[in-house]
Every structure is written in structure tokens, then in C-alpha cells.
Scaffold this motif. Structure first.
Motif, PDB file in Angstrom:
ATOM      1  N   ARG A   7      16.798   4.076  -5.555  1.00  0.00           N
ATOM      2  CA  ARG A   7      16.166   4.860  -4.594  1.00  0.00           C
ATOM      3  C   ARG A   7      15.747   6.363  -5.130  1.00  0.00           C
ATOM      4  N   VAL A  10      12.647   5.921  -7.170  1.00  0.00           N
ATOM      5  CA  VAL A  10      11.258   5.776  -6.437  1.00  0.00           C
ATOM      6  C   VAL A  10      11.004   6.994  -5.746  1.00  0.00           C
ATOM      7  N   ALA A  14       7.100   8.754  -6.836  1.00  0.00           N
ATOM      8  CA  ALA A  14       6.397   8.579  -5.633  1.00  0.00           C
ATOM      9  C   ALA A  14       4.875   8.982  -6.046  1.00  0.00           C
ATOM     10  N   THR A  18       1.193   7.289  -6.247  1.00  0.00           N
ATOM     11  CA  THR A  18       0.132   7.402  -5.400  1.00  0.00           C
ATOM     12  C   THR A  18      -1.276   7.658  -5.993  1.00  0.00           C
ATOM     13  N   VAL A  47       2.617   1.127   2.379  1.00  0.00           N
ATOM     14  CA  VAL A  47       3.955   1.348   3.207  1.00  0.00           C
ATOM     15  C   VAL A  47       3.863   2.382   4.218  1.00  0.00           C
ATOM     16  N   GLN A  49       5.980   3.909   5.631  1.00  0.00           N
ATOM     17  CA  GLN A  49       7.135   4.917   5.811  1.00  0.00           C
ATOM     18  C   GLN A  49       7.465   5.656   4.483  1.00  0.00           C
ATOM     19  N   PRO A  51       9.058   7.297   0.829  1.00  0.00           N
ATOM     20  CA  PRO A  51       9.622   6.738  -0.302  1.00  0.00           C
ATOM     21  C   PRO A  51      11.269   6.755  -0.181  1.00  0.00           C
ATOM     22  N   THR A  55      12.309  -0.002   3.884  1.00  0.00           N
ATOM     23  CA  THR A  55      10.813  -0.624   3.701  1.00  0.00           C
ATOM     24  C   THR A  55      10.389  -0.311   2.426  1.00  0.00           C
ATOM     25  N   ASP A  56      10.345   0.860   1.891  1.00  0.00           N
ATOM     26  CA  ASP A  56       9.887   1.274   0.746  1.00  0.00           C
ATOM     27  C   ASP A  56      10.441   0.602  -0.483  1.00  0.00           C
ATOM     28  N   ARG A  60       8.670  -2.200  -3.235  1.00  0.00           N
ATOM     29  CA  ARG A  60       8.614  -1.854  -4.771  1.00  0.00           C
ATOM     30  C   ARG A  60       9.300  -3.212  -5.393  1.00  0.00           C
ATOM     31  N   VAL A  76       2.421   0.984  -5.111  1.00  0.00           N
ATOM     32  CA  VAL A  76       2.947   1.055  -3.807  1.00  0.00           C
ATOM     33  C   VAL A  76       2.376   2.377  -3.410  1.00  0.00           C
ATOM     34  N   ASN A  78       2.852   5.189  -0.176  1.00  0.00           N
ATOM     35  CA  ASN A  78       3.477   5.743   0.985  1.00  0.00           C
ATOM     36  C   ASN A  78       2.546   6.665   1.800  1.00  0.00           C
TER      37      ASN A  78
END
Length: 333
Positions: A7, A10, A14, A18, A47, A49, A51, A55-56, A60, A76, A78
Motif C-alpha cells: 500500500r 502504491v 501513483a 499516472t 481504476v 478508486q 490509490p 481495488t487499486d 496493480r 494503472v 487512478n
């Protein structure tokens, strides 16, 4: 062995990811539509939602493994908002060439339409479902101050109960609201933006109970800070085997969060087959199985056709429940 992101990692990466995805999308726009040459550059997985959430993290883990088989990066992106509706409608409008995918949540298809206008709702028929991924169960937990150690304690309290939910149109809201109606429990709904603040409110005795996803609740359950009263899955959760389901407790409230990978409607079969093969390689790996275990996710790796059938059945079930009990998930009743 593949090592899926934590987590913290991520959240830290993020913004960089992106930017990569935005660049990739620009390159893909001018590419060939010949499915035999697929993939034509990076494949973006969107996604809906923020990061760091379940779901995120699932997106990933899937993208990292599938990219190796597919032979192309799967960044990915977000794009949170409206419980995933904004991202879903954007992807549905992309070319059906397999270069843009969506991590689709069942609540957006089965529950959110009960809380928004038809124009705001997302239609699953706008997508080709590649495969189902996993099941994330909801658990009803009680604060220490409430004194509730079982669902019977709650239903026999004979007073108004304050309860937290994770927002409008979510499985948390549906499960808890219908449960209270069926059990004839009077309650005051205190909505939160997600599971984390709802759990914080229970820990601080600001609300007496809340329904959140098991992975969020388990550390506090194990620490004895909150008491699990029941789970809303069809069968007992293997990670919480001593906690009864709502159904076996006498309440017809089967609610869980399911997730699937989807592509815009009309994606060529050859492309979908390549995507499916790449994702299945990941789902079969020991690393992904360990990822599921660590995040307390139950595999729900069913075909796209099965996802379509099951999610539509749940949508009809939930609609009948809110109509039967005269419930407004928009908070108007």
C-alpha cells in the motif's frame, strides 16, 4: 517470483504511474487496430478508486503479472469519483481495441444504480467482461463501548443504534440498512467516505457498529478492539470461520464486493483471448495466491459470462430488497 506492491509503495508511485499512462494513451491513439498485432504499446488499466485501497491493490497485482505474459506494460491509472462511475464511463467510451481496460467493481453495477439517477448509473452491457477476480466480504463490527458481542446483543438492545457506512450506493450501506430493516432495529446512519474513517469512528466509539470490508477490519478484530457480529457473504468466510453469516442468523442479506477486468464493448475476440490468457497466468501464480491471502480476498475467478449473469442476478435481488423494505439508498426515506 513476482512481488506485488505494498500500500505504501502504491501511494508513493501513483503520480509517476499516472504520467506514464497518459503518455501511453497518446501513443496508442495513432496505432494500428489490427488485433493480430495486439498489444500495440502499453495497455492502460483504469481504476475508479484512489490509490492504496483494495481495488487499486488488486489492479496493480493483476497488471504486474499480466504484463509479463502479454509482453507490454500495463500501467494503472487512478481516476476516483462517484464510486467509480466517472472512470467506468470514460473507459466505456474508448476504442474497443484492448488498449484500455477497467477494474470493474460489482457494487457500481448492482448497488449504485439504486442510489443515483438512470443517467448517472453505469450499465454492465457497455463492457466486455474478460474475467472475474475475487470476492471481498463485508463484516459488521461493534465498538467496545457498545457492549455488543453477537448479533443477538444488537437486535435485542431495544434502542436506537448509531451505525457507520462507507457511503451512498455501497455494499456497506445496502447490507447494514437492509439488515436493520429485517431485524426491526432502529438506527441512525452516519455515512463516511470509505472504510478507514468508518472503522476509526467505531474505534473511537463515535458510532456503535459499522460494516466494512474484512481486510480493513481484521487487524482491529485480532487486536480485540472491535467485535465481529456477522459477515454478509453467502457462506462463512475462511479467514473468520467462527463468525456467522447474516443468512444463517436469519437475515436475507447476501452482499459482497466482487471485481472483474473489463474492456469496452465490441473488443475483438482475439484480443480478449490474449488478455484472458495473460491474466490467468497471474491468477495461477503462487505470488498472486499469497497476495489474496494477505489481503483476505476469496478467489472468484469465473468467466466473463458468469460475471455478467451473477452480477445481474445480484442487481435484481438488491432492487427487490430495497423496494420490499421501502429503503432509499440516497437517504430520502
Amino acid at each position: 517470483m513476482m512481488h506485488f506492491p505494498t500500500r505504501r509503495a502504491v501511494l508513493g508511485a501513483a503520480s509517476a504511474i499516472t504520467l506514464l499512462a497518459m503518455t501511453a494513451c497518446g501513443n496508442v491513439a495513432g496505432g494500428s487496430s489490427d488485433s493480430s498485432k495486439y498489444p500495440n504499446g502499453p495497455v492502460t488499466l483504469t481504476v475508479g478508486q484512489a490509490p492504496g485501497g483494495s481495488t487499486d491493490l488488486i489492479a496493480r497485482a493483476v497488471s504486474e503479472g499480466a504484463a509479463k505474459t502479454l509482453g507490454a506494460p500495463i500501467p494503472v491509472v487512478n481516476k476516483p469519483g462517484a464510486n467509480g462511475a466517472l472512470a467506468s464511463k470514460e473507459v466505456a467510451g474508448k476504442p474497443a481495441d484492448g488498449q484500455n481496460l477497467l477494474l470493474l467493481t460489482a457494487s457500481l453495477i448492482t448497488i449504485t444504480p439504486l442510489a443515483v439517477t438512470p443517467d448517472e448509473a453505469v450499465n454492465i452491457d457497455d463492457f466486455d467482461i474478460i474475467t472475474g477476480l475475487s470476492q471481498d466480504d463485508y463484516v459488521l463490527v461493534a465498538s467496545e463501548k457498545s457492549g455488543f458481542k453477537s448479533i443477538k446483543d444488537l437486535t435485542s438492545a431495544g434502542r436506537n443504534i448509531t451505525y457507520g457506512t462507507t457511503g451512498v450506493g455501497t455494499g456497506s450501506q445496502l447490507a447494514q440498512t437492509v439488515l436493520f430493516k429485517q431485524a426491526n432495529v432502529k438506527g441512525t446512519d452516519v455515512p463516511f467516505d470509505s472504510g478507514k474513517p468508518a472503522l476509526t469512528a467505531v474505534l473511537g466509539n463515535q458510532v456503535e457498529v459499522t460494516t466494512i470490508q474484512l481486510g480493513e477490519a481484521m487487524p482491529q478484530i485480532q487486536a480485540g478492539k472491535v467485535s465481529p457480529l456477522l459477515v454478509f457473504s453467502e457462506a462463512r468466510n475462511s479467514f473468520l470461520p467462527d463468525t456467522p453469516t447474516a443468512k444463517e442468523s436469519g437475515y436475507d442479506v447476501p452482499v459482497a464486493q466482487y471485481r472483474a477486468v473489463a474492456a469496452p464493448k465490441g473488443t475483438p475476440k482475439e484480443v480478449k483471448d490474449k488478455l484472458l490468457a495473460a491474466i490467468q497466468d497471474t491468477l495461477k501464480s503462487d505470488s498472486y495466491k499469497e497476495f489474496n491471502k494477505k489481503n483476505m480476498l476469496t478467489p472468484k475467478e469465473i468467466s466473463g459470462a458468469e460475471v455478467l449473469t451473477q452480477w445481474k442476478d445480484y442487481a435484481a435481488k438488491y432492487k427487490s430488497l430495497v423496494e420490499k423494505y421501502d429503503i432509499s439508498l440516497a437517504g430520502n426515506k
